[in-house]
Design a protein around this motif. Structure first.
Motif, PDB file in Angstrom:
ATOM      1  N   UNK A 330       0.820  -1.202   0.000  1.00  0.00           N
ATOM      2  CA  UNK A 330       0.000   0.000   0.000  1.00  0.00           C
ATOM      3  C   UNK A 330       0.860   1.260   0.000  1.00  0.00           C
ATOM      4  N   UNK A 331       2.158   1.074   0.270  1.00  0.00           N
ATOM      5  CA  UNK A 331       3.093   2.195   0.247  1.00  0.00           C
ATOM      6  C   UNK A 331       3.831   2.158  -1.092  1.00  0.00           C
ATOM      7  N   UNK A 332       3.266   2.803  -2.091  1.00  0.00           N
ATOM      8  CA  UNK A 332       3.785   2.681  -3.437  1.00  0.00           C
ATOM      9  C   UNK A 332       4.835   3.700  -3.819  1.00  0.00           C
ATOM     10  N   UNK A 333       5.261   4.533  -2.876  1.00  0.00           N
ATOM     11  CA  UNK A 333       6.231   5.567  -3.204  1.00  0.00           C
ATOM     12  C   UNK A 333       7.609   4.960  -3.427  1.00  0.00           C
ATOM     13  N   UNK A 334       8.361   5.532  -4.347  1.00  0.00           N
ATOM     14  CA  UNK A 334       9.695   4.990  -4.602  1.00  0.00           C
ATOM     15  C   UNK A 334      10.805   6.024  -4.487  1.00  0.00           C
ATOM     16  N   UNK A 335      10.534   7.105  -3.757  1.00  0.00           N
ATOM     17  CA  UNK A 335      11.592   8.048  -3.442  1.00  0.00           C
ATOM     18  C   UNK A 335      12.426   7.474  -2.294  1.00  0.00           C
ATOM     19  N   UNK A 336      13.722   7.805  -2.230  1.00  0.00           N
ATOM     20  CA  UNK A 336      14.598   7.211  -1.215  1.00  0.00           C
ATOM     21  C   UNK A 336      14.066   7.327   0.207  1.00  0.00           C
ATOM     22  N   UNK A 337      13.543   8.498   0.559  1.00  0.00           N
ATOM     23  CA  UNK A 337      13.091   8.700   1.936  1.00  0.00           C
ATOM     24  C   UNK A 337      11.785   7.969   2.245  1.00  0.00           C
ATOM     25  N   UNK A 338      11.155   7.386   1.236  1.00  0.00           N
ATOM     26  CA  UNK A 338       9.875   6.706   1.442  1.00  0.00           C
ATOM     27  C   UNK A 338       9.998   5.177   1.471  1.00  0.00           C
ATOM     28  N   UNK A 339      11.174   4.661   1.126  1.00  0.00           N
ATOM     29  CA  UNK A 339      11.316   3.208   0.997  1.00  0.00           C
ATOM     30  C   UNK A 339      11.199   2.487   2.338  1.00  0.00           C
ATOM     31  N   UNK A 340      11.619   3.129   3.419  1.00  0.00           N
ATOM     32  CA  UNK A 340      11.550   2.465   4.721  1.00  0.00           C
ATOM     33  C   UNK A 340      10.108   2.192   5.144  1.00  0.00           C
ATOM     34  N   UNK A 341       9.156   2.952   4.604  1.00  0.00           N
ATOM     35  CA  UNK A 341       7.754   2.706   4.910  1.00  0.00           C
ATOM     36  C   UNK A 341       7.228   1.486   4.148  1.00  0.00           C
ATOM     37  N   UNK A 342       7.830   1.193   3.001  1.00  0.00           N
ATOM     38  CA  UNK A 342       7.389   0.058   2.187  1.00  0.00           C
ATOM     39  C   UNK A 342       8.052  -1.242   2.643  1.00  0.00           C
TER      40      UNK A 342
END
Length: 361
Positions: A330-342
């Protein structure tokens, strides 16, 4: 020898792992016949130092390496070492830096962190480290800091090379430790990082007669070119990481090998000293041959371990960590700062006796 291996500025420096690893058959990162190439003499200078060369004699998975007899060059037939892993991480760092067009200072910082991130590991890697920490207040983090800062005799050359390359040793350590504040910090601090990309792929190669995933190098290249993480490749990697931990690193035999090695060291602690942490496994074996005989016994699976190991060890408890790695789709972001959420993980500690580990085989 270093001067002979250097080439004029702008040419590519290449070396075979066989030239740098006399103690072990070479598998640089994914295949044993590959050559690692760096475009900067700085990398080769670091590789020529004693602390880096020592890593050829340090097992990558510690006591778990004894699941393999070490015969053959195929990835699943042999034991890997920390220098091979270091070269794999450095290749990913160099690839990213070149594809992203980073400045020389940023590229060198990434390359230095890659080459030095494991330089402080002791013999049998993570296996004996808890006992060294208990008895001598030493672990691979503290040893890495001492080497990079030139506080050990063997680390003086490392410190000098960093300074000559206009690199601050403490900035290199900050990158290694995940505390750097610069724009490239996520490449070592995030869930998806160069260290674990090579480490998990290498562990997968160790498990079965199948080549380790080569997609990681391509994924890193794409990541650098676009600035956006290739989620399908990294999703597959995160699932692979879950399997590697569940089946190998946290598997029953892997845990037993670690526990037995630690029990041996604790029972014979008076015969160990802090300086053993700076030795290679070849040297440690000469001083503690029985330790390696015990590991061979556990790995062989041919005898009743309760009948062959000291009865006093049976009730000795060790702390084990259960881990689960989950992809949050559900965490589809692929920016570096967003990967830890995925890419998330859960850790659960518990105590278990050696007797229970044997019964769980």
């Amino acid at each position: 020898m270093l001067d002979e291996m250097r080439r004029s500025q702008g040419d590519e420096l290449s070396f075979s792992a066989f030239e740098l690893m006399p103690l072990a058959a070479a598998e640089v990162t994914f295949r044993s016949d590959e050559t690692v190439c760096f475009g900067d003499p700085f990398a080769l200078e670091l590789m020529s130092t004693a602390p880096l060369r020592r890593l050829a004699g340090i097992g990558f998975l510690g006591a778990i390496d004894f699941i393999r007899h070490g015969s053959g060059r195929s990835a699943h037939r042999r034991r890997h070492n920390r220098l091979e892993h270091t070269l794999g991480v450095a290749r990913l760092a160099e690839t990213y830096a070149c594809e992203a067009g980073l400045s020389e200072s940023r590229r060198r910082l990434l390359l230095a962190a890659a080459l030095l991130h494991d330089v402080g590991h002791g013999p049998l890697s993570h296996t004996l480290e808890p006992v060294f920490a208990e008895a001598f207040d030493i672990d691979h983090h503290s040893m890495t800091r001492r080497i990079v800062r030139g506080e050990t005799r063997s680390g003086r050359d490392v410190y000098t090379i960093l300074r000559d390359a206009d690199l601050d040793p403490d900035e290199v350590l900050a990158m290694i430790d995940g505390h750097h504040s610069g724009p490239d910090a996520f490449l070592f601090a995030g869930s998806i990082n160069f260290d674990t990309l090579d480490g998990i792929s290498r562990s997968r190669a160790f498990m079965e007669p199948r080549a380790a995933p080569r997609a990681m190098l391509r994924a890193v290249r794409q990541w650098a070119q676009t600035g956006r993480a290739p989620l399908s490749e990294f999703d597959a990697f995160w699932s692979l990481k879950h399997d590697v931990y569940s089946l190998l690193i946290c598997g029953a035999r892997g845990r037993l090998l670690d526990a037995v090695a630690q029990a041996y060291m604790r029972a014979n602690i008076d015969e160990f000293e802090a300086s053993d942490f700076e030795r290679s496994e070849v040297t440690l074996r000469k001083r503690h041959r029985q330790l390696f005989e015990v590991l061979g016994l556990v790995a062989a699976q041919r005898v009743s371990l309760k009948d062959h190991l000291p009865s006093s060890w049976m009730k000795e408890e060790v702390t084990v960590k259960d881990r689960a790695f989950t992809v949050r789709t559900d965490k589809g972001f692929n920016e570096p700062e967003q990967l830890d959420a995925r890419y998330t993980q859960s850790k659960f500690k518990r105590r278990i006796s050696i007797e229970e580990l044997i019964e769980g085989l």
